[in-house]
Design a protein around this motif. Structure first.
Motif, short mmCIF file in Angstrom:
data_model
loop_
_atom_site.label_atom_id
_atom_site.label_comp_id
_atom_site.label_asym_id
_atom_site.label_seq_id
_atom_site.Cartn_x
_atom_site.Cartn_y
_atom_site.Cartn_z
N UNK A 37 57.45 37.33 -40.92
CA UNK A 37 58.62 36.65 -41.47
C UNK A 37 59.40 35.98 -40.34
N UNK A 38 59.66 34.70 -40.51
CA UNK A 38 60.43 33.99 -39.49
C UNK A 38 61.89 34.44 -39.50
N UNK A 39 62.46 34.61 -38.30
CA UNK A 39 63.85 35.03 -38.18
C UNK A 39 64.68 33.90 -37.59
N UNK A 40 65.99 34.03 -37.77
CA UNK A 40 66.92 33.01 -37.31
C UNK A 40 66.95 32.97 -35.79
N UNK A 91 53.14 22.00 -30.45
CA UNK A 91 54.46 21.45 -30.73
C UNK A 91 54.63 21.23 -32.23
N UNK A 92 53.59 20.71 -32.88
CA UNK A 92 53.68 20.44 -34.31
C UNK A 92 53.77 21.73 -35.11
N UNK A 93 52.96 22.72 -34.76
CA UNK A 93 52.99 23.97 -35.52
C UNK A 93 54.34 24.66 -35.38
N UNK A 94 54.89 24.67 -34.17
CA UNK A 94 56.20 25.28 -33.97
C UNK A 94 57.25 24.56 -34.82
N UNK A 95 57.23 23.25 -34.79
CA UNK A 95 58.18 22.49 -35.60
C UNK A 95 58.01 22.79 -37.08
N UNK A 96 56.78 22.78 -37.55
CA UNK A 96 56.52 23.03 -38.97
C UNK A 96 56.98 24.42 -39.39
N UNK A 97 56.69 25.42 -38.57
CA UNK A 97 57.10 26.77 -38.91
C UNK A 97 58.61 26.90 -38.95
N UNK A 98 59.30 26.18 -38.08
CA UNK A 98 60.77 26.20 -38.09
C UNK A 98 61.34 25.48 -39.30
N UNK A 99 60.50 24.77 -40.05
CA UNK A 99 60.92 24.11 -41.29
C UNK A 99 60.20 24.72 -42.49
N UNK A 100 59.99 26.02 -42.44
CA UNK A 100 59.58 26.83 -43.60
C UNK A 100 58.14 26.66 -44.05
N UNK A 101 57.29 26.03 -43.25
CA UNK A 101 55.87 25.96 -43.58
C UNK A 101 55.27 27.36 -43.50
N UNK A 145 68.29 30.35 -23.22
CA UNK A 145 68.47 31.62 -23.91
C UNK A 145 68.13 31.46 -25.38
N UNK A 146 67.30 32.35 -25.90
CA UNK A 146 67.03 32.42 -27.33
C UNK A 146 67.89 33.52 -27.92
N UNK A 147 68.76 33.16 -28.82
CA UNK A 147 69.61 34.13 -29.52
C UNK A 147 68.98 34.39 -30.87
N UNK A 148 68.37 35.56 -31.04
CA UNK A 148 67.62 35.88 -32.26
C UNK A 148 68.42 36.81 -33.16
N UNK A 149 68.55 36.43 -34.40
CA UNK A 149 69.18 37.28 -35.41
C UNK A 149 68.07 37.82 -36.31
N UNK A 150 67.62 39.03 -36.03
CA UNK A 150 66.48 39.59 -36.75
C UNK A 150 66.81 39.94 -38.19
N UNK A 151 68.08 39.93 -38.56
CA UNK A 151 68.45 40.27 -39.94
C UNK A 151 68.47 39.05 -40.85
N UNK A 152 68.47 37.85 -40.29
CA UNK A 152 68.44 36.63 -41.09
C UNK A 152 67.01 36.11 -41.13
N UNK A 153 66.43 36.14 -42.31
CA UNK A 153 64.99 35.89 -42.43
C UNK A 153 64.70 34.71 -43.34
#
Length: 511
Positions: free
Chosen positions: A455-458, A388-398, A92-100
């Protein structure tokens, strides 16, 4: 607003295809089998195409690529249809669209001499157009960034600079672009600009300098810029921007030379400039920074580093510590993809945590230099590693990710060095065709569906399964939510062979 998409069995294709209804298909991949997956073939009369569709509220669209040969396979579904289905465990992916978090700048590749030359060698105008549209057009993967070498790289037919002679001419009145710029790079960039769906943001990077500026007149080695020529080397970058602007091509950013650590450690035989942290800080603070900021090109971004993830503290924190004034001119850090498997992703965020507003952009990635084969036709593993690398990088604010050569020949060149690399597109000029490697589609799952301004969301991912699903989610300027997922495992045996494989998925729904 919160959204809870469920991915059954930790295998994204199972959930998506169980009850999804078909939507209009685009021009499909003309698949050619290899011993590991498929490549997609384009010739003068046919090339696959993909369009992006925004779903009505309550529906989602899915675009899937897989090891078995799916390439942007498009389906649709109704969110309410998807409840738990045993016996498969549920991610399950729990997405908080208000936390950006960070905002996307873009995705792209590099217009090297080798890429431009390989593209120019295509004799059929329609095939050349297909390649450009595949990367930049609205029926392609919509790249909106480019990396542009400042003079020669390892992927050039020869070594040169823009100011070889006369020597010691610090005002650079002799500065001129090279034949490679006019014959290869500029035509390719202008062709891309004609069809691009967004403004192309171009990052300029120097590998070397005029030899007379260095401590010893060598293209390779550990030579540094002589301090008396720091101003001239800044002028060299300024004139590059100026000359490309005269060609109608704007430069968005500059990096402070490619991979300076390779010079410090004498790694390989590439053409290069070596910096120390103190020397780089001084050059930025006293020369490059003031020259750019006090010019008509004052908005050009200055990116330090342009080196491996592990080097971010060296080329940012140590530079700023040695020369605090450099911080006023540094907009961000450029990072390369190599050795990321040995470096924690926290290296992308921890060094910059006390410097809000400074960004991280990936500016180079490739496979093949120390691998066999160099060009691996149909490699799904390389596509997965990219994803895999792009997903990881984007999750770390790239904020963006730029591949290396846009295209190469079947030998992985040309290059002045005895080296070769893979590329997302390989051109068979003698056959009047090119192939799109699985890497092309891996890159496209991001560039196509995450436009500039997304914009990436939580996200919190709950995965009781042993299998791993990598994912990242963005809200786009089009008012959609896009989740890109990548799984490494095979689907249950009862599914058809076309679906029983690992896969990469872009999933779009309306906010």
């Amino acid at each position: 607003m919160r959204w809870h998409p469920e991915i059954y069995g930790c295998i994204v294709l199972l959930a998506i295809f169980c009850s999804a209804s078909s939507v209009r298909r685009d021009t499909p991949c003309a698949a050619r089998a290899t011993n590991v997956s498929v490549v997609c073939v384009c010739n003068a009369t046919y090339c696959d195409e993909i369009t992006r569709v925004s779903p009505p509220r309550g529906l989602f669209y899915v675009y899937t690529s897989s090891n078995a040969g799916l390439r942007f396979f498009k389906t649709s579904g109704v969110l309410s249809q998807y409840g738990p289905r045993k016996p498969y465990c549920t991610t399950v992916l729990d997405l908080d669209l208000s936390t950006r978090h960070q905002t996307v700048e873009g995705f792209g590749g590099a217009v090297t001499d080798s890429a431009g030359m390989t593209w120019a060698n295509i004799s059929n105008p329609q095939l050349k157009e297909y390649l450009i549209r595949s990367y930049f057009g609205n029926t392609g993967i919509e790249y909106n960034m480019l990396r542009l070498p400042i003079a020669a790289t390892d992927f050039s037919p020869r070594l040169y600079s823009y100011s070889d002679e006369p020597e010691n001419q610090t005002t650079l009145t002799n500065f001129s672009l090279a034949p490679e710029d006019y014959e290869y790079k500029i035509p390719m960039i202008k062709a891309a600009m004609k069809v691009a769906t967004d403004e192309l943001h171009i990052v300029g990077s120097a590998w070397g300098s005029p030899l007379w500026m260095k401590t010893k007149p060598n293209f390779t080695g550990t030579e540094q810029i002589k301090e008396e020529y720091y101003g001239a080397f800044a002028e060299y970058h300024y004139k590059f921007i100026e000359h490309y602007a005269a060609q109608g091509i704007d430069i968005w950013g500059l990096t402070t030379v490619n991979e300076p650590l390779s010079g410090l450690m004498s790694l390989g035989n590439n053409n290069r400039v070596t910096w120390t942290a103190q020397g780089l800080g001084t050059w930025i603070a006293e020369h490059l920074g003031p020259m750019i900021r006090n010019s008509p090109f004052k908005d050009v971004k200055i990116l330090t580093g342009d080196d491996q993830r592990m080097c971010v503290p060296l080329w940012f924190n140590l530079v700023v510590s040695e020369t605090p004034a450099a911080l006023d001119y540094i907009d961000g850090v450029a990072v390369h993809f190599y050795f990321d498997d040995f470096t924690p992703p926290e290296m992308l965020t921890e060094p910059l945590k006390n410097y809000p507003g400074k960004f991280v952009l990936y500016t180079e990635s490739s496979f093949g230099v120390d691998e066999t084969p160099h060009v691996y036709f149909g490699s799904w593993d390389r596509a997965q590693q990219y994803a895999r690398n792009i997903i990881e990088d984007l999750n770390y604010n790239v904020i963006g990710w730029i591949d290396w050569n846009l295209c190469l020949n079947p030998q992985g060149g040309p290059s002045w060095l005895p080296t070769a690399l893979d590329a997302a597109i390989i051109i068979f000029a003698e056959n009047n065709e090119f192939i799109k490697q699985p890497m092309f589609y891996a890159l496209g799952h991001f560039s196509k569906f995450l436009p500039r301004g997304s914009i990436r969301v939580e996200k919190v991912q709950h995965s009781p399964c042993k299998e791993k699903v990598d994912s990242v989610t963005f809200v786009t300027p089009r008012g959609t939510v896009v989740t890109v997922l990548q799984n490494d495992v095979a689907l249950p045996a009862f599914l058809s062979s076309a679906h029983s494989t690992s896969g990469l998925v872009s999933k779009i729904l309306r906010t």
